[in-house]
Design an enzyme around this catalytic site. Sequence first.
Site, PDB file in Angstrom:
ATOM      1  N   GLY A 148      32.663  39.288  48.994  1.00 24.28           N
ATOM      2  CA  GLY A 148      34.021  37.966  49.111  1.00 24.28           C
ATOM      3  C   GLY A 148      35.229  38.721  48.415  1.00 24.28           C
ATOM      4  N   CYS A 149      36.744  38.740  48.900  1.00 23.11           N
ATOM      5  CA  CYS A 149      37.553  38.819  48.634  1.00 23.11           C
ATOM      6  C   CYS A 149      37.795  38.136  47.269  1.00 23.11           C
ATOM      7  CB  CYS A 149      38.524  38.779  49.396  1.00 23.11           C
ATOM      8  SG  CYS A 149      38.970  37.197  50.065  1.00 23.11           S
ATOM      9  N   ASN A 150      37.758  37.128  47.009  1.00 22.67           N
ATOM     10  CA  ASN A 150      37.789  35.851  46.256  1.00 22.67           C
ATOM     11  C   ASN A 150      36.557  35.885  45.314  1.00 22.67           C
ATOM     12  OD1 ASN A 150      39.465  33.801  46.785  1.00 22.67           O
ATOM     13  ND2 ASN A 150      38.348  33.519  48.407  1.00 22.67           N
ATOM     14  N   THR A 153      37.760  39.779  43.286  1.00 20.84           N
ATOM     15  CA  THR A 153      38.662  38.989  42.448  1.00 20.84           C
ATOM     16  C   THR A 153      37.841  38.713  41.101  1.00 20.84           C
ATOM     17  OG1 THR A 153      39.819  38.607  43.843  1.00 20.84           O
ATOM     18  CG2 THR A 153      40.959  38.824  42.176  1.00 20.84           C
TER      19      THR A 153
END
Length: 342
Positions: A148-150, A153
């Site tokens: 997932g992009c979150n 990060t």
Amino acid sequence: MTHKIAILGASGYTGAELVRLIATHPGLEIAALGANAKAGQSMSAVFPHLRHLDLPDLRKIDEIDFSAIDLCFCALPHKTSQEVIAALPRDLRIVDLSADFRLRDPAEYEKWYGNPHAAPELQKQAVYGLTEFYRDQIRNARLVAGTGCNAATGQYALRPLIAAEAIDSDHIVLDMKCAVSGAGRSLRENLLHAELSEGYHAYAVGSVHRHMAEFDQEFSALAGRPVAVQFTPHLMPANRGILATSYVHGDAAQIHRVLTEAYADEPFVHVLPYGEQPSTRHVRGSNFCHIGVTADRAPGRAIVIAALDNLTKGSSGQALQNANLMLDLEETTGLMLAPCFP
């Protein structure tokens, strides 16, 4: 040697981002584009910014001949992805951008996504696609599950610190600002310009955001015990970018040193000079992640901030980075684009 690739879900944001990146890749050729809802249309009709490229028309997935395809990117919604991948040829190498194979335990998938996993045997083959930490496994994988992009990060900011015990893993507060393209291209009332612009709000507050499952899985494995970060995402009126601010207990100078050493040889993760802070505008449209560390005013506390582009390093760029490894290509090929600024 040129490898022929297919992109399923090419009419979505991550599919279009894959096309943009692969268009200048010297070792890859886009041989097929799948998008059931827009089948029969040209890519330029769906995404006019790609008009200059000579691309195949969009086709229904079951009409694609996969016999000549070397690698397939699946940029499909969760649940759909596992069903489609289960029907693909068993010798086809796949990079999946959905959530369907990120969680190693199918029971955890059902808990967080609300339906039983339709391909648990394939789940056993999947390698988690955070490239910098699973590089060796990804090279030999048949199926790679993009993060997932979150989740990506937050992990770039925190993984080395948890592994080195440089912070107190029981006291991590992760405050994340997310651009609207992370929600996909489907029409939704709350994502209309009039509903979203000139405002800023938290969502999935408490324990309901699905990327929490990835934090739980990865951080707990690193620590060798359960780790549950306090995490709140916020939707910001921007098209691209994620800014993750982590509040941690630990010595800021040591934290900066640990991160600097961990990413010293990484081409895409850059730790900024101590006290300098990243911005989403400095990574926009690129495969780079910038990380900054600052001491909190209270002794023994620090602030770690990470920024990346959710569509590139958080998704499609990460997928291409993984594909390069899987196809025995230079990992950075097609990905050294400078960020778009201003």
